[in-house]
Design an enzyme around this catalytic site. Structure first.
Site, PDB file in Angstrom:
ATOM      1  N   CYS A 127      -5.566   9.493  13.139  1.00  0.00           N
ATOM      2  CA  CYS A 127      -5.274   8.153  12.608  1.00  0.00           C
ATOM      3  C   CYS A 127      -3.862   7.691  12.950  1.00  0.00           C
ATOM      4  O   CYS A 127      -3.502   6.544  12.675  1.00  0.00           O
ATOM      5  CB  CYS A 127      -5.458   8.127  11.093  1.00  0.00           C
ATOM      6  SG  CYS A 127      -7.175   8.204  10.617  1.00  0.00           S
ATOM      7  N   TYR A 156      -2.041   5.599   6.021  1.00  0.00           N
ATOM      8  CA  TYR A 156      -2.320   7.037   6.128  1.00  0.00           C
ATOM      9  C   TYR A 156      -1.831   7.561   7.487  1.00  0.00           C
ATOM     10  O   TYR A 156      -1.176   8.601   7.578  1.00  0.00           O
ATOM     11  CB  TYR A 156      -3.827   7.250   5.947  1.00  0.00           C
ATOM     12  CG  TYR A 156      -4.339   8.629   6.284  1.00  0.00           C
ATOM     13  CD1 TYR A 156      -4.168   9.701   5.409  1.00  0.00           C
ATOM     14  CD2 TYR A 156      -5.031   8.858   7.480  1.00  0.00           C
ATOM     15  CE1 TYR A 156      -4.655  10.970   5.728  1.00  0.00           C
ATOM     16  CE2 TYR A 156      -5.532  10.116   7.792  1.00  0.00           C
ATOM     17  CZ  TYR A 156      -5.335  11.170   6.919  1.00  0.00           C
ATOM     18  OH  TYR A 156      -5.823  12.416   7.232  1.00  0.00           O
ATOM     19  N   GLU A 198     -15.568  10.848   0.610  1.00  0.00           N
ATOM     20  CA  GLU A 198     -16.291  11.537   1.679  1.00  0.00           C
ATOM     21  C   GLU A 198     -16.145  10.793   3.005  1.00  0.00           C
ATOM     22  O   GLU A 198     -15.948   9.590   3.043  1.00  0.00           O
ATOM     23  CB  GLU A 198     -17.782  11.686   1.319  1.00  0.00           C
ATOM     24  CG  GLU A 198     -18.573  10.404   1.228  1.00  0.00           C
ATOM     25  CD  GLU A 198     -18.391   9.688  -0.115  1.00  0.00           C
ATOM     26  OE1 GLU A 198     -17.453  10.020  -0.859  1.00  0.00           O
ATOM     27  OE2 GLU A 198     -19.180   8.768  -0.385  1.00  0.00           O
ATOM     28  N   GLN A 225     -19.245   1.103  16.690  1.00  0.00           N
ATOM     29  CA  GLN A 225     -17.948   1.793  16.721  1.00  0.00           C
ATOM     30  C   GLN A 225     -18.180   3.277  17.031  1.00  0.00           C
ATOM     31  O   GLN A 225     -19.159   3.858  16.574  1.00  0.00           O
ATOM     32  CB  GLN A 225     -17.150   1.568  15.427  1.00  0.00           C
ATOM     33  CG  GLN A 225     -17.679   2.174  14.142  1.00  0.00           C
ATOM     34  CD  GLN A 225     -18.707   1.318  13.408  1.00  0.00           C
ATOM     35  OE1 GLN A 225     -19.460   0.579  14.017  1.00  0.00           O
ATOM     36  NE2 GLN A 225     -18.774   1.457  12.093  1.00  0.00           N
TER      37      GLN A 225
HETATM   38  P1  NAD Z   1      -9.238  17.487   1.365  1.00  0.00           P
HETATM   39  O1  NAD Z   1      -8.954  16.227   0.618  1.00  0.00           O
HETATM   40  O2  NAD Z   1     -10.531  18.168   1.133  1.00  0.00           O
HETATM   41  O3  NAD Z   1      -8.063  18.531   1.154  1.00  0.00           O
HETATM   42  C1  NAD Z   1      -6.753  18.159   0.803  1.00  0.00           C
HETATM   43  C2  NAD Z   1      -6.370  18.954  -0.420  1.00  0.00           C
HETATM   44  O4  NAD Z   1      -5.028  18.617  -0.795  1.00  0.00           O
HETATM   45  C3  NAD Z   1      -7.266  18.643  -1.639  1.00  0.00           C
HETATM   46  O5  NAD Z   1      -7.889  19.798  -2.120  1.00  0.00           O
HETATM   47  C4  NAD Z   1      -6.292  18.072  -2.649  1.00  0.00           C
HETATM   48  O6  NAD Z   1      -6.582  18.423  -3.997  1.00  0.00           O
HETATM   49  C5  NAD Z   1      -4.978  18.683  -2.188  1.00  0.00           C
HETATM   50  N1  NAD Z   1      -3.867  17.936  -2.732  1.00  0.00           N
HETATM   51  C6  NAD Z   1      -3.684  16.586  -2.681  1.00  0.00           C
HETATM   52  N2  NAD Z   1      -2.590  16.249  -3.376  1.00  0.00           N
HETATM   53  C7  NAD Z   1      -2.075  17.399  -3.872  1.00  0.00           C
HETATM   54  C8  NAD Z   1      -0.951  17.685  -4.683  1.00  0.00           C
HETATM   55  N3  NAD Z   1      -0.140  16.731  -5.120  1.00  0.00           N
HETATM   56  N4  NAD Z   1      -0.704  18.973  -5.015  1.00  0.00           N
HETATM   57  C9  NAD Z   1      -1.543  19.973  -4.597  1.00  0.00           C
HETATM   58  N5  NAD Z   1      -2.621  19.751  -3.838  1.00  0.00           N
HETATM   59  C10 NAD Z   1      -2.877  18.472  -3.477  1.00  0.00           C
HETATM   60  O7  NAD Z   1      -9.073  17.104   2.910  1.00  0.00           O
HETATM   61  P2  NAD Z   1      -9.419  17.948   4.216  1.00  0.00           P
HETATM   62  O8  NAD Z   1     -10.474  17.210   4.930  1.00  0.00           O
HETATM   63  O9  NAD Z   1      -9.596  19.373   3.907  1.00  0.00           O
HETATM   64  O10 NAD Z   1      -8.070  17.751   5.045  1.00  0.00           O
HETATM   65  C11 NAD Z   1      -7.020  18.710   5.091  1.00  0.00           C
HETATM   66  C12 NAD Z   1      -5.852  18.156   5.889  1.00  0.00           C
HETATM   67  O11 NAD Z   1      -6.275  17.788   7.202  1.00  0.00           O
HETATM   68  C13 NAD Z   1      -5.244  16.900   5.272  1.00  0.00           C
HETATM   69  O12 NAD Z   1      -3.854  16.933   5.479  1.00  0.00           O
HETATM   70  C14 NAD Z   1      -5.846  15.776   6.090  1.00  0.00           C
HETATM   71  O13 NAD Z   1      -5.028  14.637   6.104  1.00  0.00           O
HETATM   72  C15 NAD Z   1      -5.941  16.433   7.453  1.00  0.00           C
HETATM   73  N6  NAD Z   1      -6.992  15.802   8.275  1.00  0.00           N
HETATM   74  C16 NAD Z   1      -8.309  15.989   7.969  1.00  0.00           C
HETATM   75  C17 NAD Z   1      -9.278  15.392   8.757  1.00  0.00           C
HETATM   76  C18 NAD Z   1     -10.749  15.579   8.485  1.00  0.00           C
HETATM   77  O14 NAD Z   1     -11.550  15.117   9.272  1.00  0.00           O
HETATM   78  N7  NAD Z   1     -11.156  16.242   7.412  1.00  0.00           N
HETATM   79  C19 NAD Z   1      -8.912  14.589   9.859  1.00  0.00           C
HETATM   80  C20 NAD Z   1      -7.574  14.403  10.117  1.00  0.00           C
HETATM   81  C21 NAD Z   1      -6.608  15.032   9.341  1.00  0.00           C
END
Ligand code: NAD
Length: 339
Positions: A127, A156, A198, A225
């Site tokens: 992103c 984001y 989700e 898209q």
């Molecule tokens: P997710 O939301 O399942 O996991 C993120 C975790 O961070 C959650 O469990 C949440 O509770 C925790 N969190 C948020 N705020 C918090 C806080 N203040 N203190 C403690 N924990 C906190 O998301 P994900 O899909 O597992 O993504 C993991 C990482 O990868 C993220 O940084 C996301 O931005 C990045 N990312 C994911 C994707 C994807 O496709 N899933 C794509 C690009 C980037």
């Protein structure tokens, strides 16, 4: 002596799977998250779970403390305030998304230096790529070098770009040993599949699972898209290969090059379910009338460009979209049936 890993955000989708994999490889693993994992028992994914808020500096300090003589060998920073299009593209959560994630990263980068950890992995996102290179659904450009001049289409994405630069600056000025990856749509079982946070593959599986034979599912936008989706196991493999070499820090894409349109993703999910279901594309005024805001779509096209990863790491993820959607559908279907 066991290797030690700290997984921040291990109560979430990717972090939970990552912690589980590291533990299965024999690491001593600590997970920190504001919530417990919804689908994994904490003792199956780590040796110690701290349920706490990483926006607090004191918590970050405590999380990094192992003992007086030793620091963590590896830290994986995945904690972020994030969600799918319905969360990050409506604009309603912009302030929280930027503030919450940035403050975690600011504390983590500083603490990682103070605690003298071995290596830090930071999960950025596709992103952060500029919107103007992703207007043509058939030919998006997400080469790593195309990041600047910057113009992400969401706050984001801007926060991710800022935090990439933050970790790179800590590397330059304080010698922090970092690895940075830009994830492109990671999906699989044991992730968020309902509730608004989700992402597309899980949402699609839920819609198809909940739809009756002969019914219709709603797909946001005109369906043209494009995106690519990487299955969780391949994502973990790519992360660990990046971490386990010494020459290349990134930022580098971790994603799949198997680009599909959103309607193709919907059709694939429908065919896997074996149901007879139609697609209803919802956008424009019709969408606004129903939901009271613009259709949150993101860029028109996005595909991972894996040239740099292949060149530097010498590994390529297999194209397994169908298999991945199949196992995700089975899992989501099971969850939906439990409701
Ligand atoms: P997710 O939301 O399942 O996991 C993120 C975790 O961070 C959650 O469990 C949440 O509770 C925790 N969190 C948020 N705020 C918090 C806080 N203040 N203190 C403690 N924990 C906190 O998301 P994900 O899909 O597992 O993504 C993991 C990482 O990868 C993220 O940084 C996301 O931005 C990045 N990312 C994911 C994707 C994807 O496709 N899933 C794509 C690009 C980037």
């Amino acid at each position: 002596m066991k290797k030690t890993a700290l997984v921040l955000g291990g109560g979430g989708f990717i972090g939970g799977h990552l912690a589980k994999r590291l533990k299965s490889e024999g690491y001593w693993v600590r997970v920190v998250d504001i919530k417990f994992h919804e689908y994994f028992d904490w003792s199956d994914i780590c040796d110690g779970f701290i349920k706490a808020d990483l926006r607090e500096e004191k918590i970050v300090k405590e999380s990094f403390y192992l003992n007086d003589d030793k620091s963590f060998d590896e830290v994986y920073q995945l904690a972020a305030d994030m969600g799918g299009a319905g969360y990050i593209f409506t604009g309603e959560n912009d302030a929280d998304v930027m503030h919450n994630s940035a403050i975690i990263n600011l504390h983590v980068a500083k603490q990682a230096v103070e605690s003298k950890v071995g290596k830090v992995f930071y999960s950025s996102s596709a992103c952060m790529y500029p919107e103007h290179n992703q207007m043509d659904p058939d030919n998006p450009n997400c080469e790593e070098s195309s990041a600047y001049p910057a113009d992400p289409d969401s706050e984001y994405g801007w926060e991710k770009l800022f935090s990439e630069r933050l970790f790179l600056a800590f590397h330059r000025n304080y010698g922090l040993n970092i690895r940075i990856a830009r994830f492109h749509n990671i999906f699989g079982p044991e992730g968020t599949w309902q509730g608004g946070k989700e992402k597309a593959p899980a949402a699609m599986c839920r819609k198809v699972s909940e739809c009756k034979e002969g019914g219709e599912i709603e797909v946001w936008g005109d369906g043209k898209q494009t995106r690519s989706f990487l299955y969780i196991d391949e994502c973990l493999e790519a992360v660990l290969r990046l971490m386990r070499q010494e020459d290349f820090l990134g930022p580098v894409n971790i994603g799949s090059e198997e680009m599909v349109s959103i309607n193709e993703l919907a059709e694939l999910t429908i065919s896997i379910s074996g149901k007879n279901i139609k697609i209803k594309n919802l956008y424009g005024e019709e969408f606004e009338e129903k939901y009271g805001h613009k259709c949150p779509l993101g860029v028109k096209g996005r595909n991972s460009d894996n040239k740099l990863y292949k060149e530097k790491i010498g590994w390529e993820s297999p194209k397994l979209l169908k298999e991945g959607i199949s196992s995700t559908y089975s899992w989501v279907n099971e969850q939906a049936n439990k409701k």
